[in-house]
Design a protein around this motif. Sequence first.
Motif, short mmCIF file in Angstrom:
data_model
loop_
_atom_site.label_atom_id
_atom_site.label_comp_id
_atom_site.label_asym_id
_atom_site.label_seq_id
_atom_site.Cartn_x
_atom_site.Cartn_y
_atom_site.Cartn_z
N THR A 188 0.81 -1.23 0.00
CA THR A 188 0.00 0.00 0.00
C THR A 188 0.85 1.28 0.00
O THR A 188 0.32 2.35 0.24
CB THR A 188 -0.95 0.04 1.21
N ILE B 200 -3.67 2.33 -3.21
CA ILE B 200 -4.03 0.95 -3.52
C ILE B 200 -3.65 0.70 -4.97
O ILE B 200 -3.94 1.53 -5.84
CB ILE B 200 -5.54 0.72 -3.32
N VAL C 257 -10.94 -2.09 1.40
CA VAL C 257 -10.04 -1.09 1.98
C VAL C 257 -10.76 -0.29 3.06
O VAL C 257 -11.90 0.13 2.87
CB VAL C 257 -9.55 -0.12 0.87
#
Length: 78
Positions: free
Chosen positions: A55, A61, A73
């Motif tokens: 990340t 992302i 997420v």
Amino acid sequence: MLRLGEDEFLIAGKGIVVTFETVAGDERAGVESAWEGRFEAGRWIPGRRLNGDQTHQGRHIRLPPDQFGVQRVRLYRY
């Protein structure tokens, strides 16, 4: 991208990078958690939990260009 709640999203596709920001100028958004996963019979099945390497230390992302993926997420504000 599908918003599931206040700070939770499903991101699906391939070959994309998603970053987040808040509407308020005095706050920032970061990735609290990200899980790869899939749906079976309409139910979310979590797979691998992504860490800071995947990340970019909570900044974005990334879904790889060579395969379709789904990530769940959760964000935090600071």
